[in-house]
Every structure is written in structure tokens, then in C-alpha cells.
Design a protein around this motif. Sequence first.
Motif, PDB file in Angstrom:
ATOM      1  N   MET A 461       0.839  -1.198   0.000  1.00 19.49           N
ATOM      2  CA  MET A 461       0.000   0.000   0.000  1.00 19.49           C
ATOM      3  C   MET A 461       0.877   1.252   0.000  1.00 19.49           C
ATOM      4  SD  MET A 461      -2.945  -1.020   2.758  1.00 19.49           S
ATOM      5  CE  MET A 461      -4.151  -2.299   2.443  1.00 19.49           C
ATOM      6  N   CYS A 462       1.907   1.255   0.849  1.00 23.32           N
ATOM      7  CA  CYS A 462       2.832   2.390   0.897  1.00 23.32           C
ATOM      8  C   CYS A 462       3.542   2.558  -0.441  1.00 23.32           C
ATOM      9  CB  CYS A 462       3.866   2.197   2.005  1.00 23.32           C
ATOM     10  SG  CYS A 462       3.163   2.065   3.657  1.00 23.32           S
ATOM     11  N   LYS A 463       3.928   1.457  -1.039  1.00 18.89           N
ATOM     12  CA  LYS A 463       4.625   1.513  -2.328  1.00 18.89           C
ATOM     13  C   LYS A 463       3.724   2.096  -3.408  1.00 18.89           C
ATOM     14  CE  LYS A 463       4.882  -2.149  -4.671  1.00 18.89           C
ATOM     15  NZ  LYS A 463       3.945  -1.584  -5.672  1.00 18.89           N
ATOM     16  N   ARG A 585      12.873  -0.199  10.577  1.00 13.15           N
ATOM     17  CA  ARG A 585      13.230   0.264   9.229  1.00 13.15           C
ATOM     18  C   ARG A 585      12.073   1.037   8.611  1.00 13.15           C
ATOM     19  NH1 ARG A 585      15.535  -4.407   5.574  1.00 13.15           N
ATOM     20  NH2 ARG A 585      15.929  -2.620   4.207  1.00 13.15           N
ATOM     21  N   ILE A 586      10.856   0.542   8.816  1.00 13.06           N
ATOM     22  CA  ILE A 586       9.689   1.239   8.278  1.00 13.06           C
ATOM     23  C   ILE A 586       9.490   2.567   8.986  1.00 13.06           C
ATOM     24  CG2 ILE A 586       7.157   1.128   8.125  1.00 13.06           C
ATOM     25  CD1 ILE A 586       7.563  -1.950   7.668  1.00 13.06           C
ATOM     26  N   TYR A 587       9.658   2.555  10.304  1.00 14.04           N
ATOM     27  CA  TYR A 587       9.493   3.799  11.062  1.00 14.04           C
ATOM     28  C   TYR A 587      10.575   4.818  10.685  1.00 14.04           C
ATOM     29  CZ  TYR A 587       8.538   6.848  15.081  1.00 14.04           C
ATOM     30  OH  TYR A 587       8.217   7.914  15.888  1.00 14.04           O
ATOM     31  N   SER A 588      11.740   4.339  10.311  1.00 11.46           N
ATOM     32  CA  SER A 588      12.808   5.271   9.929  1.00 11.46           C
ATOM     33  C   SER A 588      12.443   6.014   8.646  1.00 11.46           C
ATOM     34  CB  SER A 588      14.133   4.517   9.738  1.00 11.46           C
ATOM     35  OG  SER A 588      14.081   3.675   8.596  1.00 11.46           O
ATOM     36  N   ILE A 589      11.675   5.365   7.762  1.00  8.20           N
ATOM     37  CA  ILE A 589      11.203   6.055   6.554  1.00  8.20           C
ATOM     38  C   ILE A 589      10.212   7.147   6.936  1.00  8.20           C
ATOM     39  CG2 ILE A 589       9.900   5.783   4.399  1.00  8.20           C
ATOM     40  CD1 ILE A 589      11.101   3.041   4.088  1.00  8.20           C
ATOM     41  N   MET A 590       9.294   6.820   7.866  1.00 11.30           N
ATOM     42  CA  MET A 590       8.350   7.840   8.336  1.00 11.30           C
ATOM     43  C   MET A 590       9.109   9.024   8.928  1.00 11.30           C
ATOM     44  SD  MET A 590       5.446   5.580  10.310  1.00 11.30           S
ATOM     45  CE  MET A 590       4.997   3.932   9.757  1.00 11.30           C
ATOM     46  N   MET A 591      10.083   8.737   9.783  1.00 14.58           N
ATOM     47  CA  MET A 591      10.818   9.810  10.458  1.00 14.58           C
ATOM     48  C   MET A 591      11.599  10.668   9.459  1.00 14.58           C
ATOM     49  SD  MET A 591      10.135   9.923  13.653  1.00 14.58           S
ATOM     50  CE  MET A 591      11.487  10.886  14.338  1.00 14.58           C
ATOM     51  N   ALA A 592      12.103  10.032   8.381  1.00 15.00           N
ATOM     52  CA  ALA A 592      12.803  10.806   7.350  1.00 15.00           C
ATOM     53  C   ALA A 592      11.862  11.804   6.681  1.00 15.00           C
ATOM     54  CB  ALA A 592      13.417   9.871   6.312  1.00 15.00           C
ATOM     55  N   GLN A 605      10.703   9.869  -5.363  1.00 14.07           N
ATOM     56  CA  GLN A 605      11.408   8.821  -6.098  1.00 14.07           C
ATOM     57  C   GLN A 605      12.317   8.039  -5.149  1.00 14.07           C
ATOM     58  OE1 GLN A 605      13.105   9.991  -9.786  1.00 14.07           O
ATOM     59  NE2 GLN A 605      13.779   7.932 -10.299  1.00 14.07           N
ATOM     60  N   GLU A 606      12.977   8.734  -4.242  1.00 16.53           N
ATOM     61  CA  GLU A 606      13.816   8.052  -3.253  1.00 16.53           C
ATOM     62  C   GLU A 606      12.953   7.225  -2.302  1.00 16.53           C
ATOM     63  OE1 GLU A 606      17.460  11.308  -2.992  1.00 16.53           O
ATOM     64  OE2 GLU A 606      15.695  11.530  -1.715  1.00 16.53           O
ATOM     65  N   LEU A 607      11.801   7.757  -1.920  1.00 17.02           N
ATOM     66  CA  LEU A 607      10.898   7.006  -1.037  1.00 17.02           C
ATOM     67  C   LEU A 607      10.411   5.734  -1.717  1.00 17.02           C
ATOM     68  CD1 LEU A 607       8.792   9.900   0.493  1.00 17.02           C
ATOM     69  CD2 LEU A 607      10.227   8.313   1.772  1.00 17.02           C
ATOM     70  N   ALA A 608      10.038   5.858  -3.003  1.00 17.19           N
ATOM     71  CA  ALA A 608       9.572   4.683  -3.734  1.00 17.19           C
ATOM     72  C   ALA A 608      10.654   3.617  -3.800  1.00 17.19           C
ATOM     73  CB  ALA A 608       9.119   5.088  -5.141  1.00 17.19           C
ATOM     74  N   ALA A 609      11.904   4.052  -4.009  1.00 10.73           N
ATOM     75  CA  ALA A 609      13.016   3.100  -4.055  1.00 10.73           C
ATOM     76  C   ALA A 609      13.251   2.458  -2.694  1.00 10.73           C
ATOM     77  CB  ALA A 609      14.282   3.808  -4.540  1.00 10.73           C
ATOM     78  N   ASN A 610      13.173   3.256  -1.623  1.00 12.81           N
ATOM     79  CA  ASN A 610      13.386   2.719  -0.275  1.00 12.81           C
ATOM     80  C   ASN A 610      12.303   1.709   0.102  1.00 12.81           C
ATOM     81  OD1 ASN A 610      15.652   4.287   0.102  1.00 12.81           O
ATOM     82  ND2 ASN A 610      14.543   5.964   1.081  1.00 12.81           N
ATOM     83  N   VAL A 611      11.058   2.044  -0.206  1.00  8.24           N
ATOM     84  CA  VAL A 611       9.958   1.123   0.099  1.00  8.24           C
ATOM     85  C   VAL A 611      10.103  -0.143  -0.728  1.00  8.24           C
ATOM     86  CG1 VAL A 611       7.458   0.807  -0.017  1.00  8.24           C
ATOM     87  CG2 VAL A 611       8.394   2.961   0.832  1.00  8.24           C
ATOM     88  N   GLN A 612      10.498   0.009  -1.996  1.00  3.96           N
ATOM     89  CA  GLN A 612      10.688  -1.168  -2.844  1.00  3.96           C
ATOM     90  C   GLN A 612      11.800  -2.054  -2.306  1.00  3.96           C
ATOM     91  OE1 GLN A 612       8.819  -2.106  -5.560  1.00  3.96           O
ATOM     92  NE2 GLN A 612       9.992  -4.007  -5.447  1.00  3.96           N
ATOM     93  N   ASP A 613      12.851  -1.452  -1.770  1.00  2.00           N
ATOM     94  CA  ASP A 613      13.934  -2.232  -1.159  1.00  2.00           C
ATOM     95  C   ASP A 613      13.410  -3.076   0.001  1.00  2.00           C
ATOM     96  OD1 ASP A 613      16.002  -1.517  -2.800  1.00  2.00           O
ATOM     97  OD2 ASP A 613      16.677   0.147  -1.554  1.00  2.00           O
ATOM     98  N   LEU A 614      12.598  -2.467   0.855  1.00  2.00           N
ATOM     99  CA  LEU A 614      12.022  -3.204   1.981  1.00  2.00           C
ATOM    100  C   LEU A 614      11.142  -4.343   1.481  1.00  2.00           C
ATOM    101  CD1 LEU A 614      11.026  -0.343   4.461  1.00  2.00           C
ATOM    102  CD2 LEU A 614      12.863  -2.001   4.721  1.00  2.00           C
TER     103      LEU A 614
END
Length: 619
Positions: A461-463, A585-592, A605-614
Motif C-alpha cells: 500500500m505504501c509503495k 526500518r519502516i518507522y525510519s522512513i516515516m521519520m525521514a 522517487q527516493e521514497l519509492a526506491a526505499n519502500v521497494q527495497d524493503l
Amino acid sequence: MADIVLEEFFIKRSQQKKKTSPLNYKERLFTLKQRQLSYYDYDAEKGKKKSLKGTVDLEKVKCVEKVLPEANAPPERLFPFQIIYDEGPLYVFAKTDEIRKQWIRKLKEEVQYNKDLLQKYHPCFWADGLWLCCQQEVKQAVGCKVLEMRPRGISSQNSRRKSRKPLPPTPSEEKASRPLPPQPQAQPQPPPPAPQPTSSSAMKVIAQYEYTPMTEQDLGLEVGEEYVILEVASTNWWKARDKYGNEGYIPSNYVMEFRDDGGFLVRDSSKAGKYTVSVFTKVGGNTNGSCRHYNICTNQQGQFYLAEKHNFSNIPELIKYHQHNAAGLASRLKYIVSNTTQSAPSTAGLGYGVWEIDPQHLTCIKELGSGQFGVVKYGKWQGRHDVAIKMIKEGSMSEDDFINEAKVMMNLQHPNLVQLYGVCTKQRPIYIVTEYLSNGCLLDFLRDGIKNPHPVQLLEMCKDVSEGMAYLESQQYLHRDLAARNCLVDSQGTVKVTDFGLSRYVLDDEYTSSAGSKFPVRWSPPEVLLYCKFSSKSDVWAFGVLMWEIYTLGKMPYERLNNTDIVQKVSSGLRLYRPQLANERIYSIMMACWNDKPEDRPTFQELAANVQDLLYDLQ
């Protein structure tokens, strides 16, 4: 140096072109440019490159993926990955998993439009004349694992995830009466910039979906048929000619361009219960190429064939054989041109050039709910197309300003955005007509629609949202009101962002600050709360709050605070707590996303890549 994308020292394994060749491992300096990967010998004492040892043209790359490390691998060889191209697998070893992920992601971005991408790969090494994973002894043997080829950045169109869509049936699971054709795991791709046909060589495409003309200007499409593109009227609509000489406009996301000999797709035949293979070929000296169609036949024993001497117990085996052998066809089946799903994608409008919709063509069937602009209903356009109809209550919107913007909004098209089809402005109330999504609002879906969600489901969903927003970001378009209530869920579970940009036209709603500006306080960063300063980075902040909504299954952010308290406390450093379902790791994306300084927040674009990595690691 300006065109270098990445540069890194890797250990490279020799390619072992002969079965008896000994393996060796040497450190090389790898340089990635937009069209080429090169590796060099390196003089450590002088700190400079020596001789060029090899190059790989990126357009020839068929697969980029991890490799399982060897048994008892030394520390320097724990993070291998592979680059498959015409000469075989190139194996390299990264120093860390993070470096490996970075290179895999960037390489996939660079090769995502390649036409000969693999659908399966070998997860283990080729060594001593066989594949260690499946023990096959042919180096060109088809891979044994389905490839998750999704680019690790902005999504593509028609994406379907393996957590939402089962893998194709194995031969033992297929019904003898009508086995399903293979559902190739082709890489979902974002649409490239629309190519311009030239006078010397018109572009040829094949229809992936059936399209029934919606206006007199449109041209119908039949799945598997070939069409010539005459004019790129816009990114979303092309003028085309069919084989009978009929001309008209077609939705560009319903067709796929053929570029190379051997492109194919499997489709329903005109005969019920039968299938046809359509192959693009340039045999016979035809430089422009043409499409050949072959019916899949059955013999008296119930076996399937395209060429009578080559019979198979099921269709996937037939396709697999002809991927390596033409055996009577104009060309072997070299690459899949379609990743067709069960339902066709949305079109940008209800026909070419249509944005003002006649309300008499709309039938309202049931009420879906009401929002800040008025009632939303489910209905039909011309009695056959599902639509959602927003009936704008008078006094709630700056109508003239919105109408001027509507044409621009209609041209925004992405699998994770709710498509705007058109407006009805010649009456009151005005209507906004959009794509209909059967699972409704994401916020309601989180609260009532899912129980005991799998981590992959929440992350997807986040992705979905991050990729839709990355597209808006690339178009320099702000949402200004991103939240779970402004996302919808389709029948496949895909989340799409809606109401982007509409908050600019609100005249009276609950989002008010002390200065009288309109904005959603609980989803807003300090620079909006204090100075009403909107940017793509304020949307990023709201995305972090939306992630928090997803991982709390729809809780209200700062539920115990009123708007005035939120302004004061968030501006002083208060942040939402880590939800129980979200790991660090997920919370670290929120905090960023919630960094005080907008410039320090990631891009979408960076967020999409980070979520895709997870997601990649979870799967």
C-alpha cells in the motif's frame, strides 16, 4: 566523468566460457554510465585506471539480480549479483549488501525498457558445466525461478504483485479441457516518452487490450491485431490505422510497440476455448516487419501444437519449446511484448479530446458517500463504463478556477492515480467524473476491510502511494491534501491516489489555520502550519503520516490533540509514535519524511526506491 552514474570496486568472477576453465576472482573498477558498464584494471599505487578489461552494452542486458553466495564463501564474496547479457552471466561481488542493492536498483532503472528481459533466472551460480540451483547442463537453459523484475523506482503501468496474483498453474494443475496460457512475469514498465513516427518508417504496435470506440473519432482495438501509428496526438492518445484502412484515435496504454524480430504474445482466439500466438517478424526482407498469427491446435491425443511434429501436453511447455526453436514459425518466440492483466487500464478521458461530458450520458446507480465537495455516486457512462461521479455542492469550490485546471489534470495518467475522465460544467451542480474503484476509500478499507494484514500487504500500500506521488512529483504537481481518506482501493487491492490538487479550490472546509488558509493540519509540516509554504516536500511529510495511518490500520493522527495544540507541538518537535505493526526500518522512513528541514526530506522517487527495497527483502 560527468556521465558516470556509479563507480565502485568489485571482485569479478571469470566467466568460465569452457566447462573445464578454472575460476578466478580479480578486483576491478566498475564504471556505470547510462548506456554502458565498463570494468578496468586499476593501479592502486598511482590511484588511476589502467587497461580496460571489458564492457557490457546496457541495451543487451536481459537480467540483473542477486545470486545466492557459494557454500563456505569467504567474507569478500558474500554479496554477489549477476548481470545477464548476450555473452552469459557476469558475476560480481559487492563489499556490502547496501552497495549491492544500490547497483542492482540503478542497473534495473537503466535497463527497464530493454525488450529482451528474462522472465525467469537462475538464483545460483553457473559452475563447472551446470547450474547449481537446478542442475541443468546447458548454459542458455531457461531459468528455474520466476523473476520479480519490477524497477526499484517509479512504478510502472499494469503492475501486479505476486502477493496479489497467484503464479501461473503448473502443468499438473491445469485443466485438460482448456489449459491457461502462461502468464509471463514480464517486467512492469513505466511508459516511455511517446515515440514520434517518421515518414520513412511508421511505428507498428499490437493491441494488448480490446478497446471499444467511445467517440466517432476513436478507432476500435482487437487484442493481438497490428496497427500503424500515424500521429502522436498526445502522450495518452495516438492516431492509428488498422489493417482495413480505418483510422482513428486509440489509447496509447492499450498497445505495445514491436521493435525486434520475435516479439510475441498469447491471446484468446476468435474461436471459443482456443488460443492464438501472435509473432512479430522481419523475415522475407521486410524491414518494417509484420505480425503472423498461429492458432494453437490439438491432436487426437489432446496434445497441443503449433507445428504438427512438435506436440506438448500443455501450452506452457509449447511456448517454452518455441522460445528456443522456430520449428515452422516465422521466428522463434524471443521476447514477450505483453504483461496483460485481467482488466484493461484506465484511459485518459472517455475518448480522444473528450473532457466535457454530457450529463445525460451518465446514470447514477448508488451513493458511495459524501466528502468535503458533496455527494459521490457510482454510475455508468453510456450505460457500459463504470465511473464515480462527484456532485459538487454549490459554494464548496472555486468552480471557474477548477474548470480551467481540469484539462491539465486529465493528462496526468499513472497506475497509482485515480484517473480523471472529465467534467460536466454546463449545469449546476457541476460533476467531476473519475475512474471507479470498487473497494472504496483506503481509510475505510484499513479500518474495516482487512484483518490481520500481512506485512507485505501494508508495505505494498505504501509503495503504491509512493509511486503515484513520484509520478506527480515528476510532473511538478503538488497534492496538498495527501491522506488515507484521499486514496482509493481497486478490486485487485491496488491503492490509487485521488483528489490531487483539489484542495486549492476549497472555499469552505474544516482545514483552517489561524491565518485563514486552508490545509489539513494533522498531515501538515511546520512550514505549512506556520507559514503556509507548500512544496513537494510538504507532500512528503503527509506521506509519512499516511504511512502511519496504514500501519495503525486507520487511526487518527495525534488523536488526543486539537488543531491548535498540533500546530504548537509539531512546530516544537513532536512526532507520531512508532506503530506496533511497523518495524524500525519502516518507522525510519516515516521519520525521514518528518525532518524539520524540507530540503533534508527524501524525494518521492527516493521514497519509492526505499519502500521497494524493503518489499524486495520481505519477499
